[in-house]
Enzyme design. Structure first.
Site, PDB file in Angstrom:
ATOM      1  N   ASP A 380      62.272  85.705  88.589  1.00 27.04           N
ATOM      2  CA  ASP A 380      62.537  84.305  88.286  1.00 27.04           C
ATOM      3  C   ASP A 380      61.352  83.812  87.470  1.00 27.04           C
ATOM      4  OD1 ASP A 380      64.226  82.154  88.246  1.00 27.04           O
ATOM      5  OD2 ASP A 380      63.308  81.187  89.978  1.00 27.04           O
ATOM      6  N   ARG A 490      56.505  87.910  81.369  1.00 27.42           N
ATOM      7  CA  ARG A 490      57.384  88.952  81.909  1.00 27.42           C
ATOM      8  C   ARG A 490      56.806  90.336  81.642  1.00 27.42           C
ATOM      9  NH1 ARG A 490      61.609  87.096  80.037  1.00 27.42           N
ATOM     10  NH2 ARG A 490      62.311  85.973  81.881  1.00 27.42           N
TER      11      ARG A 490
END
Length: 506
Positions: A380, A490
């Site tokens: 997330d 990420r």
């Protein structure tokens, strides 16, 4: 007899036959090779060379060298692999020691010459035949005499392309050739003579070893033509525990259909096979032929080197977001096979009701793990803007409201919220939750930057066109995936994930 009892009996039988093989080897070495100072390969041969040159008892050299090799090999090969080798080493040590004490001696301290003076070559032939038979007995009962076998197994473990045979031959050549460095063996010509005898020993011993082992493994093929094929097949399958293949045959002359039984068996089972067939159908037509080799269950193992491809670890990424999936696959590279939810047949809309990024990542990963029982990870990501108190944060994907992930609407709302605000510092934060073998592990990636006043760039997704990372004058959407996958939030989290997974594989 239960399966457990059979396993115990087979193991005990292995040890008994290994001991028998070592007894034959001891007789061959002390009665036929040692009296004539004939050299051989292996640690036993090296021990004998040292004994001939220095008088240091060969069994002591043998146990010292093997002891050192065992200490090294225990870490490489493990105790289970070496149990029978350890048994063989100590058994041969005691047998060699006892045999030398019992056998009458010559004046030079060597065992007496059973074959008489000048019979070096004949004694060598008998000794090599016996040592070959002895080694075959040990090897066919899953044993090993240690020494160079340990070296070969250790080398083969780390270098599968190097065969055991090549290592053993190289070691034996070095051991036998070492005779040239011992002046105690006489002139260079006399030393060369001893070396040539040693090479003859190596060749003859290996030939006998191969002959005995191949004769024991020799297989035959039976083709049985009989009207009582069902009874014969049943008897062979139940009484001899053999598989039977039934072929459809058609007689050319008679035009009749007939079943043909095809059986592969060991050659030493032939007599029992013929006896069984004759008892059921004396008129059966049977063809027996030798086969070059039979490989598979119940017969020989296919001992060839097959190039093993590194199997990619499969792991599920709990997402159907094509952009995220592509980004993660690029970062992880070819080390892993990353599957999406769609790849495992999951089309559920997994609820993200957590109050934090950590909560949502865990919810998604647990959902997939509990339902599909596969190792997986979920992420997330949130954009946290200082001027908005960390918003949109966990609600980044739905910041503009609605059920979908409307990136344009989200960016429009954010730019409107910061319209008159000079503090535009922000950061992207990604949390990855991995569940593997039921254990949960979290990884975090953060990249700091600022929100610019208008969209720039056509690459990337989400908030990429309005986020400019620190140290760069371009947005994520302008930098392109190449640079973004090196510095992004990420990328950092996935790099930590990959490091963890690689360490688990070792």
């Amino acid at each position: 007899m239960t399966i457990q009892h059979k396993m115990i009996w087979n193991e005990a039988k292995d040890y008994m036959f290994i001991a028998l093989g070592l007894f034959i080897y001891t007789i061959a070495f002390t009665v036929f090779l040692m009296p004539y100072q004939i050299v051989a390969g292996g640690v036993t041969g090296l021990s004998a060379i040292i004994y001939y040159a220095t008088g240091f008892h060969l069994e002591n050299t043998y146990i010292i060298i093997n002891g050192i090799l065992l200490i090294v090999a225990l870490k490489i090969l493990g105790v289970k692999f070496l149990m029978k080798t350890i048994f063989a080493i100590f058994t041969l040590y005691f047998m060699l020691m006892v045999a030398q004490d019992l056998i009458p001696k010559q004046e030079n301290g060597l065992p007496f010459k059973l074959m008489g003076e000048g019979q070096d070559f004949m004694s060598m032939i008998i000794g090599c035949v016996l040592t070959g038979i002895a080694l075959a007995t040990v090897f066919t009962n899953n044993g090993s005499t240690g020494g160079t076998d340990i070296i070969a197994a250790s080398v083969n473990k780390y270098h599968p392309g190097v065969s055991l045979g090549n290592v053993l031959i190289a070691a034996d050549f070095c051991i036998i050739g070492s005779c040239m460095f011992f002046p105690q063996f006489g002139t260079y010509l006399e030393r060369a003579h001893k070396v040539m005898f040693g090479f003859c020993v190596m060749a003859m011993e290996n030939y006998t070893l191969d002959y005995v082992m191949n004769a024991r493994r020799q297989s035959v093929q039976f083709m049985i033509f009989s009207k009582k094929w069902q009874e014969i097949a049943n008897a062979i399958g139940t009484q001899m525990n053999h598989g039977v293949t039934i072929l459809d045959g058609h007689g050319w002359y008679t035009g009749h259909q007939m079943k043909v039984l095809c059986i592969l068996a060991k050659k030493n089972e032939s007599i029992n096979m013929f006896r069984l067939i004759k008892m059921i159908d004396p008129n059966a037509f049977v063809s027996q032929s030798s086969v070059i080799g039979v490989y598979g269950e119940g017969f020989d193992e296919m001992r060839v080197n097959v190039k093993k491809e590194n199997k990619k670890m499969k792991i599920v990424f709990a997402t159907n977001n094509a952009n995220k999936l592509m980004e993660v696959r690029k970062i992880l590279g070819n080390q892993f096979k990353v599957l999406s939810l769609d790849d495992i047949g999951c089309h559920d809309d997994i609820p993200e009701k957590g109050q934090t990024l950590e909560d949502n990542a865990l919810l998604k990963a647990q959902y997939v793990y509990n339902k599909y029982h596969v190792d997986c990870f979920a992420d997330d990501t949130g954009l946290e803007v200082d001027a908005l108190g960390g918003a949109p944060g966990v609600y980044s994907a739905r910041y503009a409201g609605g059920a979908g992930h409307d990136s344009e609407a989200n960016m429009t709302k954010l730019l409107h919220e910061l319209k008159n605000n000079n503090n535009r510092k922000a950061r992207f934060r990604t949390i990855i939750t991995l569940i593997i073998d039921g254990k949960v592990k979290n990884f975090e990636g953060v990249v700091n930057g600022e929100i610019i006043t208008q969209r720039r760039g056509g690459q990337g997704f989400g908030y990429d066109p309005i986020f400019q990372p620190d140290g760069y004058t371009e947005t994520f959407a302008e930098l392109g995936t190449g640079i973004k996958n090196q510095i992004s939030h990420r990328a950092q989290a996935v790099a930590k994930l990959a490091k963890y997974l690689n360490e688990r594989k070792k």
